[in-house]
Enzyme design. Structure first.
Site, short mmCIF file in Angstrom:
data_model
loop_
_atom_site.label_atom_id
_atom_site.label_comp_id
_atom_site.label_asym_id
_atom_site.label_seq_id
_atom_site.Cartn_x
_atom_site.Cartn_y
_atom_site.Cartn_z
N CYS A 1 1.00 -1.30 -0.57
CA CYS A 1 -0.26 0.58 0.02
C CYS A 1 0.89 1.01 0.32
O CYS A 1 1.94 1.39 -0.91
CB CYS A 1 -0.98 -0.40 1.45
N SER A 2 0.89 1.76 1.02
CA SER A 2 1.44 3.00 1.26
C SER A 2 1.89 3.84 2.12
O SER A 2 2.47 4.93 2.77
CB SER A 2 0.83 4.42 0.44
N CYS A 3 1.91 2.74 3.58
CA CYS A 3 2.52 2.84 4.96
C CYS A 3 4.10 3.71 4.95
O CYS A 3 4.58 3.31 4.68
CB CYS A 3 2.63 1.64 5.78
#
Lengths: 212, 199
Positions: free
Chosen positions: B105-107
């Site tokens: 994702c984009s953590c």
């Protein structure tokens, strides 16, 4: 997406910015506020992953957030399915955006983003630092934090991170379990490479792991 | 290009419509939305992480606390909150270079770095950082010695990562503020190095 091919270069013109258009940050804020006020169902992230893969890849980053935020509100029953369409039409006809202000509520919202508890300590972890573990082979139907590229591969527990809600069951609903930082060797994950060897570390929930 | 433009207009309109519905139904206020946007644009960003790194460079005790409990030590400087509850701080040395990615994702550690740049969220970075890190680093202009061990951290849980880059040579006489100015966003993700002090 770890290990996939065909996405091209990482650094492109403008790729250093967080957002390209002002609406994107407003969607970020809407999504954050939906969470703070508890007016949406589920987790935005899990819902975003329900997008059909071709749509997911075609959509921009905050386009996915826009979609998931509306989904959360509709699934919770906070909004009706046609509510947003209705306002799209009203705005197209030139109607002005409604505006409400409440400075105290605004201050509280920002304060709420400053609260984030750490993961609690794991009292009885099944695995210890130095243990050799294998990520299970699996094919989960929905959200998971166990990437495909690591499934079936063995690594070494490097740290016990704490306990967290198991994310695959339902957003924020599963039982708590220990999370481990596990170190994998690049050749075990991807075979030999002209880059030589490197280490990839993932934080994996206990249910993903078995003794290797 | 005009199709893209139309699509962007449609998205902007739908985003505005969603905001309008929520405000009209008295679920949110406009200034709550304004305040969150402003907070993330103005208060959060790599300038915060840079202060953490500069402190770690000058204060060995702080550096130790940072390694032991990242979120608590970062909290000493007044930073914390969403996407920063559990922070792991890793240090780059002449022997080891750390790089952070979120392949799922984009953590990203918002309190210390702000919202992630587009490239961090791109399929290309998510796919390639774990599988060909040296090729990716080369795109950022970072060429590491062959013997440097690369450790790529895939942020798959709620833990967030901050890289302390190597302190550049020739920075001995600098104040903490001057040191912080050498610490770039990319150097705290691991796709860059700290800047050299100007002679």
């Amino acid at each position: 997406m770890g290990g996939m091919h065909g996405f091209g270069v990482v650094v492109t013109p403008g790729s250093g910015r967080a957002a390209e258009h002002p609406w994107e940050l407003r969607v970020f804020a809407l999504s954050t506020l939906v969470g703070i006020h508890g007016i949406g169902a589920g987790s935005g992230r899990a819902i975003r992953e329900e997008m059909p893969p071709a749509d997911y890849l075609a959509a921009g980053y905050y386009e996915r957030w826009l979609w998931s935020t509306e989904q959360r509100l509709v699934r919770r029953g906070t909004l009706g399915e046609r509510d947003v369409d209705g306002w799209v039409e009203r705005l197209r006809r030139g109607e002005k955006m409604p505006r409400r202000e409440d400075p105290e509520a605004a201050r509280h919202a920002v304060e709420a983003t400053g609260q984030a508890p750490p993961l609690p300590r794991a009292d009885r972890p099944r695995f210890a630092v130095g243990d050799r573990v294998r990520a299970r082979r699996m094919r989960p139907a929905g959200h998971t934090r166990c990437p495909r590229y690591v499934r079936g591969v063995a690594g070494v527990v490097e740290m016990v991170r704490g306990v967290d809600v198991f994310p695959d069951i339902g957003p924020y609903e599963g039982p708590e379990e220990p999370v481990y930082a596990v170190a994998f060797t690049s050749s075990d994950l991807f075979g030999s490479s002209d880059e030589g060897a490197w280490t990839v570390l993932l934080d994996l929930y206990e249910s993903y792991l078995e003794q290797a | 290009v005009s199709d893209d433009h139309d699509h962007d207009d449609e998205l902007a309109l739908r985003a505005a419509a969603l905001e309008a519905v929520l405000v009209e139904k008295r679920l949110l206020t406009t200034d709550q939305i304004d305040a969150i946007v402003e907070h993330y644009e103005r208060d959060l960003g790599p300038q915060n992480g840079a202060r953490v790194v500069a402190r770690a460079w000058v204060d060995p005790d702080y550096r130790k606390r940072l390694r032991e409990d990242g979120a608590a030590a970062i909290g000493e400087l007044g930073y914390g909150g969403f996407e920063g509850g559990t922070m792991v701080v890793v240090e780059n040395t002449p022997d080891v270079h750390n790089v952070v990615v979120c392949t799922l994702c984009s953590c990203y550690p918002w309190p210390v770095l702000g919202l992630p740049p587009s490239w961090y969220k791109s399929p290309a970075y998510r796919a390639r950082a774990v599988a060909e890190p040296r090729a990716v680093l080369r795109e950022f202009g970072v060429e590491l010695p062959a013997e440097t061990e690369i450790r790529v951290w895939d942020s798959t849980s709620e833990v967030r990562y901050l890289v302390v880059p190597q302190r550049p040579e020739g920075a001995d006489g600098l104040s903490e503020d001057e040191l912080a100015a050498l610490v770039t966003r990319d150097s705290m993700i691991g796709t860059g190095l700290a800047l050299e002090p100007r002679a």
